[in-house]
Motif scaffolding. Sequence first.
Motif, PDB file in Angstrom:
ATOM      1  N   CYS A  62      -1.662  -3.814  -3.811  1.00 55.87           N
ATOM      2  CA  CYS A  62      -2.072  -2.458  -4.180  1.00 55.87           C
ATOM      3  C   CYS A  62      -1.213  -1.923  -5.325  1.00 55.87           C
ATOM      4  O   CYS A  62      -1.713  -1.244  -6.232  1.00 55.87           O
ATOM      5  N   ASN A  66      -2.765  -1.244  -8.871  1.00 52.24           N
ATOM      6  CA  ASN A  66      -2.884   0.212  -8.889  1.00 52.24           C
ATOM      7  C   ASN A  66      -4.048   0.684  -8.018  1.00 52.24           C
ATOM      8  O   ASN A  66      -4.825   1.568  -8.396  1.00 52.24           O
ATOM      9  N   SER A  68      -5.473   2.213  -4.312  1.00 52.34           N
ATOM     10  CA  SER A  68      -5.061   3.096  -3.223  1.00 52.34           C
ATOM     11  C   SER A  68      -5.828   2.701  -1.970  1.00 52.34           C
ATOM     12  O   SER A  68      -6.971   3.115  -1.765  1.00 52.34           O
TER      13      SER A  68
END
Length: 268
Positions: A62, A66, A68
């Motif tokens: 993650c 990048n 979420s």
Amino acid sequence: MDAKKKSHIVVWGNAKGGVGKSTLALHFALQCMYEKLSVACFDADGDQGTLFRSIENRRQYCKQQNFSLPVPEIVRFCPSAYETAELSIKDLDLLLQTLENFDVIVIDTQGSDTPLGRYVHQKSSVLVSPITESPLDLDLFVNIREIQEQSHLTLPFGSYAHMVWEQRLNKASQAQEHLEWVVVRNRISHQISRTQLHMEKILKSLAPRVGFHIGPSIGDRSIFRELFSYGLTVMDRDGLTTLAHITARQEIKSMTQYILSLLKKNKY
């Protein structure tokens, strides 16, 4: 779950490795999080650390991409670090107390019969035992040799079934609580075989005697193995719309709902 915080311990256990405990434990934990439950994972097989590494890989993936995505808390517990089982059990209890504000605690266990493993089984609100189509797996639930010798009119317990039965009695006498047990048939072949039908018949006959539920089964799909090394699950990649992915996701959802329904039914 009710409004009052109460941890519900779901243990993934079997007396042997290679049945998919860690993979299904990860998928169950993430599906619970997608259903807005707070989840902590506890790798009681920390010397091997499969569940711990998968969640660490997820966290790293993650960060690099990048993304979420929900990431559960994880505690790694290494039994080899303790001189005695008594000391390991004492520390395990202390660590579990630090997680008691989570809705669900998911525990992955060792693939062997140990004093610590027995104690972890006893701590469970719901015990989930994956089993594959291998006769080696079935032999832990029912003694195949005695069946072949036709020395019993009823199905004789295997070693793991005996162990769970003992921990269920211990939990009932010490904590006045019931231990629900779910057997999940994992890595089921898409082609029906004689072995598959034979195992299904035996498990259905054994279930009421031993006292376990037969939960929704999980098919044998490579996507589980492909995603696991990244700490990802079939619920994470909404963009993948292959039939295998959609079916695998639905199987995980069905399995999770089945386990959570037992928690609600018994008001754990």
